[in-house]
Design an enzyme around this catalytic site. Structure first.
Site, PDB file in Angstrom:
ATOM      1  N   SER A  58       1.090  -1.103   0.036  1.00  0.00           N
ATOM      2  CA  SER A  58       0.072  -0.085   0.010  1.00  0.00           C
ATOM      3  C   SER A  58       0.991   1.305   0.001  1.00  0.00           C
ATOM      4  O   SER A  58       2.160   1.212   0.123  1.00  0.00           O
ATOM      5  CB  SER A  58      -0.932  -0.002   1.296  1.00  0.00           C
ATOM      6  OG  SER A  58      -0.247   0.279   2.620  1.00  0.00           O
ATOM      7  N   ASP A 104      -1.323  -1.540  -3.873  1.00  0.00           N
ATOM      8  CA  ASP A 104      -2.607  -1.542  -3.480  1.00  0.00           C
ATOM      9  C   ASP A 104      -3.229  -0.276  -3.546  1.00  0.00           C
ATOM     10  O   ASP A 104      -2.533   0.662  -4.178  1.00  0.00           O
ATOM     11  CB  ASP A 104      -2.820  -2.138  -1.855  1.00  0.00           C
ATOM     12  CG  ASP A 104      -4.062  -2.613  -1.617  1.00  0.00           C
ATOM     13  OD1 ASP A 104      -5.139  -2.795  -2.396  1.00  0.00           O
ATOM     14  OD2 ASP A 104      -4.272  -3.057  -0.359  1.00  0.00           O
ATOM     15  N   HIS A 105      -4.396  -0.009  -3.374  1.00  0.00           N
ATOM     16  CA  HIS A 105      -5.246   1.151  -3.488  1.00  0.00           C
ATOM     17  C   HIS A 105      -4.566   2.472  -3.642  1.00  0.00           C
ATOM     18  O   HIS A 105      -3.765   2.988  -2.866  1.00  0.00           O
ATOM     19  CB  HIS A 105      -6.177   1.354  -2.442  1.00  0.00           C
ATOM     20  CG  HIS A 105      -7.166   0.432  -2.047  1.00  0.00           C
ATOM     21  ND1 HIS A 105      -8.566   0.601  -2.463  1.00  0.00           N
ATOM     22  CD2 HIS A 105      -7.141  -0.710  -1.306  1.00  0.00           C
ATOM     23  CE1 HIS A 105      -9.088  -0.360  -2.061  1.00  0.00           C
ATOM     24  NE2 HIS A 105      -8.552  -1.321  -1.581  1.00  0.00           N
ATOM     25  N   ASP A 139      -7.811   3.059  -7.555  1.00  0.00           N
ATOM     26  CA  ASP A 139      -9.017   3.001  -7.068  1.00  0.00           C
ATOM     27  C   ASP A 139      -9.881   4.437  -7.000  1.00  0.00           C
ATOM     28  O   ASP A 139      -9.495   5.274  -6.112  1.00  0.00           O
ATOM     29  CB  ASP A 139      -9.012   2.432  -5.514  1.00  0.00           C
ATOM     30  CG  ASP A 139     -10.409   2.470  -4.750  1.00  0.00           C
ATOM     31  OD1 ASP A 139     -11.431   2.785  -5.498  1.00  0.00           O
ATOM     32  OD2 ASP A 139     -10.389   2.158  -3.605  1.00  0.00           O
ATOM     33  N   GLU A 177      -8.681   1.545   4.960  1.00  0.00           N
ATOM     34  CA  GLU A 177      -7.402   0.869   5.128  1.00  0.00           C
ATOM     35  C   GLU A 177      -6.507   2.008   4.507  1.00  0.00           C
ATOM     36  O   GLU A 177      -6.582   2.582   3.478  1.00  0.00           O
ATOM     37  CB  GLU A 177      -7.234  -0.371   3.675  1.00  0.00           C
ATOM     38  CG  GLU A 177      -6.099  -1.054   3.772  1.00  0.00           C
ATOM     39  CD  GLU A 177      -6.272  -2.120   2.895  1.00  0.00           C
ATOM     40  OE1 GLU A 177      -7.064  -1.886   1.720  1.00  0.00           O
ATOM     41  OE2 GLU A 177      -5.892  -3.360   3.070  1.00  0.00           O
ATOM     42  N   HIS A 223     -13.105  -3.760   4.393  1.00  0.00           N
ATOM     43  CA  HIS A 223     -11.579  -3.811   5.074  1.00  0.00           C
ATOM     44  C   HIS A 223     -11.578  -3.967   6.615  1.00  0.00           C
ATOM     45  O   HIS A 223     -12.386  -3.281   7.152  1.00  0.00           O
ATOM     46  CB  HIS A 223     -10.776  -2.640   4.350  1.00  0.00           C
ATOM     47  CG  HIS A 223     -10.534  -2.412   2.939  1.00  0.00           C
ATOM     48  ND1 HIS A 223     -10.965  -1.347   2.325  1.00  0.00           N
ATOM     49  CD2 HIS A 223     -10.036  -3.279   2.422  1.00  0.00           C
ATOM     50  CE1 HIS A 223     -10.519  -1.496   1.280  1.00  0.00           C
ATOM     51  NE2 HIS A 223      -9.721  -2.878   1.108  1.00  0.00           N
ATOM     52  N   GLY A 224     -10.903  -4.791   6.736  1.00  0.00           N
ATOM     53  CA  GLY A 224     -10.772  -4.824   8.340  1.00  0.00           C
ATOM     54  C   GLY A 224     -11.693  -5.917   8.943  1.00  0.00           C
ATOM     55  O   GLY A 224     -12.499  -6.552   8.255  1.00  0.00           O
ATOM     56  N   HIS A 261     -11.729  -7.882  -2.471  1.00  0.00           N
ATOM     57  CA  HIS A 261     -10.886  -7.011  -1.090  1.00  0.00           C
ATOM     58  C   HIS A 261     -11.853  -7.306   0.102  1.00  0.00           C
ATOM     59  O   HIS A 261     -12.680  -7.875   0.230  1.00  0.00           O
ATOM     60  CB  HIS A 261     -11.249  -5.424  -1.574  1.00  0.00           C
ATOM     61  CG  HIS A 261     -10.098  -5.068  -2.437  1.00  0.00           C
ATOM     62  ND1 HIS A 261      -9.087  -4.036  -2.224  1.00  0.00           N
ATOM     63  CD2 HIS A 261     -10.062  -5.318  -3.780  1.00  0.00           C
ATOM     64  CE1 HIS A 261      -8.331  -3.899  -3.238  1.00  0.00           C
ATOM     65  NE2 HIS A 261      -8.762  -4.546  -4.355  1.00  0.00           N
ATOM     66  N   ASN A 283      -7.309 -10.539  -1.441  1.00  0.00           N
ATOM     67  CA  ASN A 283      -6.408  -9.644  -0.431  1.00  0.00           C
ATOM     68  C   ASN A 283      -6.438 -10.010   0.981  1.00  0.00           C
ATOM     69  O   ASN A 283      -7.427 -10.247   1.454  1.00  0.00           O
ATOM     70  CB  ASN A 283      -6.763  -8.380  -0.722  1.00  0.00           C
ATOM     71  CG  ASN A 283      -6.574  -7.451  -2.134  1.00  0.00           C
ATOM     72  OD1 ASN A 283      -6.009  -8.285  -2.812  1.00  0.00           O
ATOM     73  ND2 ASN A 283      -6.691  -6.014  -2.419  1.00  0.00           N
ATOM     74  N   THR A 286      -5.500  -7.574   7.043  1.00  0.00           N
ATOM     75  CA  THR A 286      -5.459  -7.357   8.333  1.00  0.00           C
ATOM     76  C   THR A 286      -5.376  -8.907   9.120  1.00  0.00           C
ATOM     77  O   THR A 286      -4.776  -8.729  10.175  1.00  0.00           O
ATOM     78  CB  THR A 286      -6.925  -7.104   8.602  1.00  0.00           C
ATOM     79  OG1 THR A 286      -7.488  -6.221   7.744  1.00  0.00           O
ATOM     80  CG2 THR A 286      -7.353  -6.782  10.267  1.00  0.00           C
TER      81      THR A 286
HETATM   82 ZN   LIG Z   1      -8.644  -3.097  -0.493  1.00  0.00          ZN
END
Ligand SMILES: [Zn+2]
Length: 358
Positions: A58, A104-105, A139, A177, A223-224, A261, A283, A286
């Protein structure tokens, strides 16, 4: 199935790997790395499972890789990502598996980060015939669809001649994220978290003639890891998107490379469904962060004195062999490897590396 050389894939070896995933009905975990420890743990896990793998960074991970002490955050993001990529290029071949190297993003304000990395890939391509990365993610899912797709198209035009791909996002992944994220509204239907298949088709028709594109479609993924209940996972959205593209383009099964994701914390059935609909990349961030922290944390709790004293005050024994960073970093690495053993098995990529060992 076509075999590829061990190491970082691009161009034909990249598309061969996506095809192997689709044909074989399996997906590869994409792990966010933050340093050589996590990179090496991922390579070790992939090698011992004889699976190919996706290593990604990231923008925050790249900055950390270069060193938080570097004052210029943009330069640190660029150089950290490049440093990670070079580390993987040097070592991946030795581990004997194929690796997709990815970022990533990146939202609109991070386009300069990608632009500088693409320039580095162009330079690398001129001298070695290979780009630095396999693919990048852009993204722009919070922007109107046309703006998202037009900007993605112009970036893909730079990537395609290098044999690189672009991952885009349609619909938004909930949660947060690295500072890029979207709030979940309690009690709302959270319709913005679900991708429309007609949007996926529109993206495919514009982008696939330009180069290799993959789509992170939103089907309620977050996410998470949160308490369940706020959003409902609807993997059938992936199926509907895949079907829409297949029908419109009259192509074979699973023309569309899909990306999952926010997969941490998903159930086995949800993952199986997503993979069966053409997800080739899942992905994992976390869960891997937690695995590393849990391993190191357990070690510290087991040997608390070694983290406070160089010599044990009770026994007068030197504690060096316990506080040596290699000891506890290695425990963290092993913990990542064990979590990935599970991921390779669940995603079905175990024992399926397409790398041709010499
Ligand atoms: Zn993502």
């Amino acid at each position: 199935m076509s075999r590829v050389s061990p190491g970082v894939v691009s161009g034909a070896s990249y598309t061969a790997l996506i095809k192997a995933c689709h044909d074989g009905g399996y997906a590869l975990p994409a792990i966010n790395v933050v340093g050589t420890d996590s990179v090496n743990a991922v390579l070790e896990a992939a090698a011992r499972n004889n699976s190919d793998v996706i290593i990604q960074v990231s923008n925050g991970g790249a900055r950390f890789y270069a060193g938080e002490g570097l004052p210029d955050a943009h330069r640190a993001r660029v150089l950290g990502a490049a440093s990670m990529a070079r580390h993987v290029h040097l070592l991946a071949k030795e581990y004997g598996i194929a690796v997709i190297l990815h970022t990533d993003h990146a939202d609109r304000k991070l386009i300069p980060w990608l632009d500088d990395l693409i320039t580095m890939s162009e330079e690398e391509f001129r001298t070695t015939g290979k780009p630095l990365f396999t693919s990048h993610m852009l993204d722009l899912s919070t922007e109107p669809l046309d703006e998202n797709l037009q900007t993605s198209a112009s970036m893909l035009k730079r990537l395609a001649p290098l044999g690189m791909g672009l991952e885009i996002e349609l619909g938004v992944t909930g949660g947060e994220e690295d500072g890029i994220g979207h709030d979940l509204e309690e009690g709302a239907d959270n319709a913005h978290l679900y991708t429309q298949p007609e949007d996926v088709l529109k993206a495919w028709e514009l982008l696939s003639p330009i180069g290799t594109v993959s789509v992170a479609a939103s089907f309620g993924n977050v996410h998470g890891v949160y308490k369940p209940g706020n959003v409902q996972l609807r993997p059938e959205i992936l199926k509907n998107s895949q079907d829409a593209v297949q029908k419109a383009t009259q192509s074979g099964p699973k023309p569309l490379p899909l990306v999952f994701h926010g997969g941490s914390g998903s159930t086995l059935a949800e993952i199986d469904a997503a993979v069966s609909y053409g997800v080739f990349k899942m992905n994992l961030d976390t869960d891997i962060q937690f695995a590393f922290a849990h391993g190191v944390g357990s070690y510290v709790l087991e040997h608390p004195v070694a983290f406070q004293h160089q010599i044990d005050p009770d026994t007068d024994k030197p504690m060096k062999s316990l506080y040596d960073p290699r000891k506890w970093l290695r425990v963290g690495e092993k913990s990542i490897v064990e979590r990935l053993d599970e991921a390779f098995a669940i995603l079905g990529s175990k024992s399926r590396s397409i790398a041709q060992k010499s």
